[in-house]
Design a protein around this motif. Structure first.
Motif, PDB file in Angstrom:
ATOM      1  N   TRP A   1       0.464  -1.456   0.436  1.00 23.33           N
ATOM      2  CA  TRP A   1       0.341   0.139  -0.030  1.00 23.33           C
ATOM      3  C   TRP A   1       0.871   1.446   0.063  1.00 23.33           C
ATOM      4  O   TRP A   1       1.672   1.150   0.419  1.00 23.33           O
ATOM      5  N   CYS A   2       0.219   2.601  -0.519  1.00 20.88           N
ATOM      6  CA  CYS A   2       1.263   3.364  -0.490  1.00 20.88           C
ATOM      7  C   CYS A   2       0.092   4.426   0.128  1.00 20.88           C
ATOM      8  O   CYS A   2      -1.314   4.684  -0.296  1.00 20.88           O
ATOM      9  N   SER A   3       0.399   5.800   0.835  1.00 18.98           N
ATOM     10  CA  SER A   3      -0.382   6.879   1.309  1.00 18.98           C
ATOM     11  C   SER A   3      -0.796   7.160   0.152  1.00 18.98           C
ATOM     12  O   SER A   3      -0.101   7.580  -0.303  1.00 18.98           O
ATOM     13  N   ASN A   4      -2.013   8.408   0.250  1.00 21.03           N
ATOM     14  CA  ASN A   4      -2.234   9.102  -0.807  1.00 21.03           C
ATOM     15  C   ASN A   4      -1.254   9.873  -1.197  1.00 21.03           C
ATOM     16  O   ASN A   4      -1.353   9.722  -2.497  1.00 21.03           O
ATOM     17  N   ARG A   5      -0.465  10.617  -0.401  1.00 19.44           N
ATOM     18  CA  ARG A   5       0.842  10.801  -0.611  1.00 19.44           C
ATOM     19  C   ARG A   5       1.856  10.740  -1.423  1.00 19.44           C
ATOM     20  O   ARG A   5       2.791  11.006  -1.522  1.00 19.44           O
ATOM     21  N   CYS A   6       1.892   9.349  -1.484  1.00 13.09           N
ATOM     22  CA  CYS A   6       2.758   8.239  -1.441  1.00 13.09           C
ATOM     23  C   CYS A   6       4.163   8.532  -0.918  1.00 13.09           C
ATOM     24  O   CYS A   6       5.270   8.776  -1.375  1.00 13.09           O
ATOM     25  N   ARG A   7       4.011   8.927   0.975  1.00 11.12           N
ATOM     26  CA  ARG A   7       5.799   9.139   1.555  1.00 11.12           C
ATOM     27  C   ARG A   7       5.376   7.956   1.601  1.00 11.12           C
ATOM     28  O   ARG A   7       6.250   7.846   2.661  1.00 11.12           O
ATOM     29  N   ARG A   8       4.416   7.843   2.480  1.00 10.43           N
ATOM     30  CA  ARG A   8       5.277   5.522   3.258  1.00 10.43           C
ATOM     31  C   ARG A   8       4.994   4.849   2.390  1.00 10.43           C
ATOM     32  O   ARG A   8       3.251   4.785   2.068  1.00 10.43           O
ATOM     33  N   ILE A   9       4.742   3.632   2.619  1.00 14.36           N
ATOM     34  CA  ILE A   9       5.001   3.060   2.138  1.00 14.36           C
ATOM     35  C   ILE A   9       4.549   1.435   3.197  1.00 14.36           C
ATOM     36  O   ILE A   9       5.578   1.378   3.414  1.00 14.36           O
ATOM     37  N   LYS A  10       3.757   0.965   2.922  1.00 10.66           N
ATOM     38  CA  LYS A  10       3.487  -0.032   4.047  1.00 10.66           C
ATOM     39  C   LYS A  10       3.278  -1.181   3.751  1.00 10.66           C
ATOM     40  O   LYS A  10       2.780  -0.900   2.001  1.00 10.66           O
ATOM     41  N   ILE A  11       3.298  -2.580   4.072  1.00 14.91           N
ATOM     42  CA  ILE A  11       3.163  -4.030   3.570  1.00 14.91           C
ATOM     43  C   ILE A  11       2.289  -4.641   4.261  1.00 14.91           C
ATOM     44  O   ILE A  11       2.025  -4.708   5.720  1.00 14.91           O
ATOM     45  N   LYS A  12       1.054  -5.426   3.894  1.00 11.01           N
ATOM     46  CA  LYS A  12       0.040  -5.659   4.627  1.00 11.01           C
ATOM     47  C   LYS A  12       0.878  -7.294   4.908  1.00 11.01           C
ATOM     48  O   LYS A  12       0.809  -8.268   3.240  1.00 11.01           O
ATOM     49  N   CYS A  13       1.183  -7.848   5.629  1.00 12.62           N
ATOM     50  CA  CYS A  13       0.898  -9.124   6.147  1.00 12.62           C
ATOM     51  C   CYS A  13       0.472 -10.153   6.595  1.00 12.62           C
ATOM     52  O   CYS A  13      -0.321  -9.765   6.948  1.00 12.62           O
ATOM     53  N   ALA A  14       0.381 -11.506   6.577  1.00  8.54           N
ATOM     54  CA  ALA A  14      -1.143 -12.151   7.080  1.00  8.54           C
ATOM     55  C   ALA A  14       0.246 -13.647   8.038  1.00  8.54           C
ATOM     56  O   ALA A  14       1.082 -13.995   7.265  1.00  8.54           O
ATOM     57  N   LEU A  15      -0.491 -13.652   9.097  1.00  8.73           N
ATOM     58  CA  LEU A  15       0.128 -15.308   9.661  1.00  8.73           C
ATOM     59  C   LEU A  15      -0.621 -16.444   9.454  1.00  8.73           C
ATOM     60  O   LEU A  15      -2.067 -16.391   9.371  1.00  8.73           O
ATOM     61  N   ALA A  16      -0.295 -17.311   8.337  1.00 11.01           N
ATOM     62  CA  ALA A  16      -0.709 -18.276   7.431  1.00 11.01           C
ATOM     63  C   ALA A  16      -0.703 -19.175   8.102  1.00 11.01           C
ATOM     64  O   ALA A  16       0.823 -19.495   8.291  1.00 11.01           O
TER      65      ALA A  16
END
Length: 155
Positions: free
Chosen positions: A110-125
């Motif tokens: 994911w990226c914030s609306n202004r693309c300043r922060r990059i986030k990654i969504k991970c899962a315990l699977a």
């Protein structure tokens, strides 16, 4: 708040998702530019602990087009990248993965609306067996056929 850049569709079929987490990720400047363009591959990526810190491996971020390869000859597109989260929460996650046969896999970037922060969504699977995958595909096809026939019925 965030816009999704890339999703790992294969993970939803291959694994049973138990819990989801959102991490920050440590990237170089030219890697952030490349991620914003959506040119990133997370299909084969996985997360692993090294010295009580969580890293993501096999996350393929190729070199940005406008970055000269002469400037960064050391660049490896599949290098380990550190995931950012609190130490207390990382310790809990480490205990859960070592005691049981659970893995941490990336689901989306994911990226914030202004693309300043990059986030990654991970899962315990938990990894699914081949039989379970076939059964899920079969159930999905049956549901799709039922929806199609209901839609085509005219009263």
């Amino acid at each position: 708040m965030f816009k999704e850049i890339k999703r790992n569709k294969k993970a939803y079929l291959d694994y049973d998702i138990l819990e989801e987490y959102i991490f920050g990720i440590q990237l170089k400047g030219f890697e952030v530019k490349q991620v914003r363009t959506g040119n990133v591959d997370i299909r084969n990526a996985f997360c692993k602990f090294y010295d009580n810190e969580l890293y993501i491996e096999e996350l393929n971020i190729p070199l940005y087009e406008k970055t000269s390869s002469k400037m960064v000859p050391w660049y490896n597109p599949k290098r380990k990248r550190k995931l950012l989260w609190t130490k207390k929460e990382l310790r809990k996650l480490l205990e859960r993965t070592t005691k049981t046969w659970l893995v941490i896999i990336p689901l989306a970037i994911w990226c914030s609306n202004r693309c300043r922060r990059i986030k990654i969504k991970c899962a315990l699977a938990k990894l699914r067996r081949k039989v379970e995958k076939k059964q899920i595909i079969k159930e999905r096809d049956i549901k799709r056929d039922m929806d199609r026939t209901i839609k085509n019925l005219k009263f």
